[in-house]
Design a protein around this motif. Structure first.
Motif, PDB file in Angstrom:
ATOM      1  N   ALA A 244     -21.684  -3.817  -3.299  1.00  0.00           N
ATOM      2  CA  ALA A 244     -20.777  -3.029  -4.136  1.00  0.00           C
ATOM      3  C   ALA A 244     -19.482  -3.803  -4.379  1.00  0.00           C
ATOM      4  O   ALA A 244     -18.995  -4.525  -3.501  1.00  0.00           O
ATOM      5  CB  ALA A 244     -20.468  -1.691  -3.474  1.00  0.00           C
ATOM      6  N   GLU A 245     -18.922  -3.669  -5.577  1.00  0.00           N
ATOM      7  CA  GLU A 245     -17.661  -4.331  -5.908  1.00  0.00           C
ATOM      8  C   GLU A 245     -16.493  -3.529  -5.323  1.00  0.00           C
ATOM      9  O   GLU A 245     -16.490  -2.300  -5.351  1.00  0.00           O
ATOM     10  CB  GLU A 245     -17.506  -4.444  -7.422  1.00  0.00           C
ATOM     11  N   ALA A 246     -15.507  -4.257  -4.805  1.00  0.00           N
ATOM     12  CA  ALA A 246     -14.359  -3.595  -4.186  1.00  0.00           C
ATOM     13  C   ALA A 246     -13.615  -2.713  -5.178  1.00  0.00           C
ATOM     14  O   ALA A 246     -13.100  -1.648  -4.815  1.00  0.00           O
ATOM     15  CB  ALA A 246     -13.412  -4.641  -3.592  1.00  0.00           C
ATOM     16  N   GLY A 247     -13.557  -3.137  -6.434  1.00  0.00           N
ATOM     17  CA  GLY A 247     -12.856  -2.356  -7.448  1.00  0.00           C
ATOM     18  C   GLY A 247     -13.547  -1.067  -7.811  1.00  0.00           C
ATOM     19  O   GLY A 247     -12.955  -0.209  -8.487  1.00  0.00           O
ATOM     20  N   ASN A 248     -14.810  -0.892  -7.384  1.00  0.00           N
ATOM     21  CA  ASN A 248     -15.551   0.341  -7.656  1.00  0.00           C
ATOM     22  C   ASN A 248     -15.583   1.269  -6.455  1.00  0.00           C
ATOM     23  O   ASN A 248     -16.387   2.199  -6.414  1.00  0.00           O
ATOM     24  CB  ASN A 248     -16.985   0.021  -8.088  1.00  0.00           C
ATOM     25  N   ILE A 249     -14.738   1.006  -5.476  1.00  0.00           N
ATOM     26  CA  ILE A 249     -14.630   1.865  -4.301  1.00  0.00           C
ATOM     27  C   ILE A 249     -13.213   2.419  -4.252  1.00  0.00           C
ATOM     28  O   ILE A 249     -12.240   1.670  -4.282  1.00  0.00           O
ATOM     29  CB  ILE A 249     -14.950   1.099  -3.005  1.00  0.00           C
ATOM     30  N   VAL A 250     -13.104   3.736  -4.172  1.00  0.00           N
ATOM     31  CA  VAL A 250     -11.806   4.402  -4.134  1.00  0.00           C
ATOM     32  C   VAL A 250     -11.640   5.058  -2.770  1.00  0.00           C
ATOM     33  O   VAL A 250     -12.518   5.794  -2.311  1.00  0.00           O
ATOM     34  CB  VAL A 250     -11.685   5.466  -5.240  1.00  0.00           C
ATOM     35  N   VAL A 251     -10.529   4.781  -2.114  1.00  0.00           N
ATOM     36  CA  VAL A 251     -10.236   5.347  -0.794  1.00  0.00           C
ATOM     37  C   VAL A 251      -9.147   6.399  -0.943  1.00  0.00           C
ATOM     38  O   VAL A 251      -8.104   6.143  -1.548  1.00  0.00           O
ATOM     39  CB  VAL A 251      -9.789   4.250   0.191  1.00  0.00           C
ATOM     40  N   VAL A 252      -9.400   7.583  -0.398  1.00  0.00           N
ATOM     41  CA  VAL A 252      -8.430   8.676  -0.404  1.00  0.00           C
ATOM     42  C   VAL A 252      -7.993   8.930   1.028  1.00  0.00           C
ATOM     43  O   VAL A 252      -8.831   9.208   1.896  1.00  0.00           O
ATOM     44  CB  VAL A 252      -9.031   9.954  -1.017  1.00  0.00           C
ATOM     45  N   ASP A 253      -6.696   8.849   1.275  1.00  0.00           N
ATOM     46  CA  ASP A 253      -6.174   9.074   2.625  1.00  0.00           C
ATOM     47  C   ASP A 253      -4.693   9.393   2.514  1.00  0.00           C
ATOM     48  O   ASP A 253      -4.073   9.162   1.464  1.00  0.00           O
ATOM     49  CB  ASP A 253      -6.401   7.845   3.514  1.00  0.00           C
ATOM     50  N   THR A 254      -4.133   9.909   3.605  1.00  0.00           N
ATOM     51  CA  THR A 254      -2.711  10.242   3.635  1.00  0.00           C
ATOM     52  C   THR A 254      -1.903   9.270   4.488  1.00  0.00           C
ATOM     53  O   THR A 254      -0.680   9.331   4.474  1.00  0.00           O
ATOM     54  CB  THR A 254      -2.500  11.667   4.179  1.00  0.00           C
ATOM     55  N   GLU A 255      -2.587   8.396   5.231  1.00  0.00           N
ATOM     56  CA  GLU A 255      -1.897   7.465   6.114  1.00  0.00           C
ATOM     57  C   GLU A 255      -1.542   6.187   5.354  1.00  0.00           C
ATOM     58  O   GLU A 255      -2.439   5.505   4.835  1.00  0.00           O
ATOM     59  CB  GLU A 255      -2.771   7.117   7.317  1.00  0.00           C
ATOM     60  N   PRO A 256      -0.260   5.824   5.281  1.00  0.00           N
ATOM     61  CA  PRO A 256       0.131   4.592   4.568  1.00  0.00           C
ATOM     62  C   PRO A 256      -0.520   3.332   5.138  1.00  0.00           C
ATOM     63  O   PRO A 256      -0.909   2.442   4.388  1.00  0.00           O
ATOM     64  CB  PRO A 256       1.662   4.559   4.740  1.00  0.00           C
ATOM     65  N   THR A 257      -0.651   3.251   6.471  1.00  0.00           N
ATOM     66  CA  THR A 257      -1.259   2.061   7.057  1.00  0.00           C
ATOM     67  C   THR A 257      -2.726   1.932   6.652  1.00  0.00           C
ATOM     68  O   THR A 257      -3.208   0.822   6.404  1.00  0.00           O
ATOM     69  CB  THR A 257      -1.142   2.114   8.589  1.00  0.00           C
ATOM     70  N   ALA A 258      -3.424   3.061   6.588  1.00  0.00           N
ATOM     71  CA  ALA A 258      -4.827   3.025   6.173  1.00  0.00           C
ATOM     72  C   ALA A 258      -4.951   2.601   4.717  1.00  0.00           C
ATOM     73  O   ALA A 258      -5.833   1.807   4.355  1.00  0.00           O
ATOM     74  CB  ALA A 258      -5.474   4.398   6.387  1.00  0.00           C
ATOM     75  N   LEU A 259      -4.058   3.104   3.876  1.00  0.00           N
ATOM     76  CA  LEU A 259      -4.098   2.737   2.457  1.00  0.00           C
ATOM     77  C   LEU A 259      -3.756   1.265   2.267  1.00  0.00           C
ATOM     78  O   LEU A 259      -4.331   0.593   1.403  1.00  0.00           O
ATOM     79  CB  LEU A 259      -3.131   3.624   1.668  1.00  0.00           C
ATOM     80  N   GLU A 260      -2.812   0.752   3.044  1.00  0.00           N
ATOM     81  CA  GLU A 260      -2.479  -0.668   2.949  1.00  0.00           C
ATOM     82  C   GLU A 260      -3.664  -1.538   3.364  1.00  0.00           C
ATOM     83  O   GLU A 260      -3.934  -2.568   2.740  1.00  0.00           O
ATOM     84  CB  GLU A 260      -1.264  -0.970   3.833  1.00  0.00           C
ATOM     85  N   ALA A 261      -4.360  -1.118   4.418  1.00  0.00           N
ATOM     86  CA  ALA A 261      -5.530  -1.879   4.864  1.00  0.00           C
ATOM     87  C   ALA A 261      -6.621  -1.868   3.806  1.00  0.00           C
ATOM     88  O   ALA A 261      -7.273  -2.884   3.545  1.00  0.00           O
ATOM     89  CB  ALA A 261      -6.062  -1.296   6.177  1.00  0.00           C
ATOM     90  N   ALA A 262      -6.826  -0.720   3.165  1.00  0.00           N
ATOM     91  CA  ALA A 262      -7.834  -0.626   2.105  1.00  0.00           C
ATOM     92  C   ALA A 262      -7.428  -1.447   0.886  1.00  0.00           C
ATOM     93  O   ALA A 262      -8.251  -2.131   0.269  1.00  0.00           O
ATOM     94  CB  ALA A 262      -8.057   0.830   1.715  1.00  0.00           C
ATOM     95  N   SER A 263      -6.149  -1.395   0.538  1.00  0.00           N
ATOM     96  CA  SER A 263      -5.669  -2.143  -0.619  1.00  0.00           C
ATOM     97  C   SER A 263      -5.777  -3.642  -0.403  1.00  0.00           C
ATOM     98  O   SER A 263      -6.024  -4.399  -1.350  1.00  0.00           O
ATOM     99  CB  SER A 263      -4.218  -1.757  -0.923  1.00  0.00           C
ATOM    100  N   SER A 264      -5.622  -4.096   0.856  1.00  0.00           N
ATOM    101  CA  SER A 264      -5.727  -5.526   1.140  1.00  0.00           C
ATOM    102  C   SER A 264      -7.136  -6.055   0.903  1.00  0.00           C
ATOM    103  O   SER A 264      -7.326  -7.251   0.710  1.00  0.00           O
ATOM    104  CB  SER A 264      -5.315  -5.802   2.586  1.00  0.00           C
ATOM    105  N   LEU A 265      -8.121  -5.161   0.901  1.00  0.00           N
ATOM    106  CA  LEU A 265      -9.501  -5.556   0.614  1.00  0.00           C
ATOM    107  C   LEU A 265      -9.828  -5.493  -0.875  1.00  0.00           C
ATOM    108  O   LEU A 265     -10.959  -5.774  -1.273  1.00  0.00           O
ATOM    109  CB  LEU A 265     -10.472  -4.654   1.387  1.00  0.00           C
ATOM    110  N   GLY A 266      -8.843  -5.104  -1.689  1.00  0.00           N
ATOM    111  CA  GLY A 266      -9.078  -4.991  -3.119  1.00  0.00           C
ATOM    112  C   GLY A 266      -9.593  -3.635  -3.542  1.00  0.00           C
ATOM    113  O   GLY A 266      -9.998  -3.448  -4.702  1.00  0.00           O
TER     114      GLY A 266
END
Length: 328
Positions: free
Chosen positions: A142-164
């Protein structure tokens, strides 16, 4: 949307330092050439007067009570202080413009993404289970750009964003947050919050917005499986009981657990995969194929390879089999 940028506090501090340097240079130039300036009260310029003139000059206020009168002072104003005045304004106004521009750019990127995204996967909850689900998706191609992560924790979102990955900050129990994540057009939804009651509410909301999406939910307790099924989950994984079974098996037959880990790792060794049946395989037995077949899916129903329904392969069936993954 994934982006690499300087933090807002660091950006503002840099601009304040730049403006302060421009002001300090102007004060120094005016004070060194204080004899070339004239004050309305006729007194010589002090350091405070130089600071006052530099401040009102750089801010383009210009009261006119202090003015350059000598040729050198006017030349310095034209060649040095005027560029510093422009720089001073750019630094101050640029902060506001940058914020507005970045917000507009980000809003345009989100709107463009939402208008074209289709058949993506939404992962709600980026804890241990959510991260493992994303790792498995990426391992399956799966392409990273086709995966959307929903969360309320900023650290979790930063970790997900670092993977694209695309990230959405908000609770998965809110329909407006899930709409931002594009759930109505999603192919699949992974529900992986830390609490079972949250998983039930998220599943209800996701099913209402995406009646055709494949919803897979994780639950800690087996007694809550029927609630997730009734809420609209297509598949439910019991995380605590599954882990407990593996722990129990590992005490007597650890090699079995290693085999399970191998089968569940899509990027090395052996992996469980699904494929369509070939035309030449129709009518035959799945037990006679070269692949190790574990079961078949017919009209959405899974039959194990030892079930009577799996004695003969029919057109349209899909096979669950063990495939060998080439290692790097």
């Amino acid at each position: 949307m994934p982006a690499t940028a300087i933090g807002p506090v660091k950006s503002i501090v840099r601009r304040v330092i730049g403006a302060s340097l421009a002001l300090a240079v102007t004060v120094l130039l005016v004070y060194l050439d204080r004899g070339g300036y004239s004050d309305t009260d006729g007194t010589p310029l002090s350091v405070l007067d130089a600071l006052y003139y530099a401040t009102v000059s750089l801010s383009t206020t210009g009261y006119g009570d202090i003015a350059p009168v000598s040729t050198s002072a006017r030349l310095v104003n034209v060649l040095v202080i005027t560029p510093l005045r422009v720089l001073f304004l750019i630094v101050l106004v640029g902060t506001t413009l940058e914020v507005l521009t970045e917000r507009s750019r980000q809003a345009f990127k989100i709107q463009h993404w939402r208008s074209r995204v289709r058949d993506h996967v939404v992962v709600i909850g980026y804890g241990t289970k959510g991260r493992s689900a994303v790792t498995a998706l990426l391992g399956e191609g799966a392409e990273a750009g086709n995966i959307v992560v929903v969360d309320t924790e900023p650290t979790a979102l930063e970790a997900a964003s670092s993977l694209g990955l695309v990230t959405v900050n908000g609770s998965g129990t809110r329909s407006d947050v899930l709409r931002v994540a594009g759930i109505p057009r999603a192919r699949a939804v992974v529900v992986a919050p830390p609490r079972d009651d949250t998983a039930v509410l998220v599943t209800l909301t996701a099913r209402e917005l995406a009646p055709k999406a494949q919803i897979v939910a994780a639950v800690r307790e087996a007694e809550n499986v029927h609630l997730l099924r009734q809420s609209g989950a297509d598949s439910v994984v019991i995380s605590s009981e599954t882990s407990g079974r593996l722990l129990g098996i590992a005490t007597s037959t650890p090699s079995v657990v290693e085999m399970f880990e191998d089968l569940l790792s899509p990027d090395l060794g052996l992996a469980i995969a699904e494929r369509e049946v070939e035309r030449t395989e129709v009518g035959g037995s799945p037990r006679h194929l070269s692949d190790i077949v574990l079961g078949l899916v017919r009209e959405g129903q899974l039959y194990r390879v030892d079930a009577p329904e799996a004695d003969a392969i029919e057109a349209g069936d899909r096979l669950l089999y063990v495939k060998k993954v080439a290692t790097a």
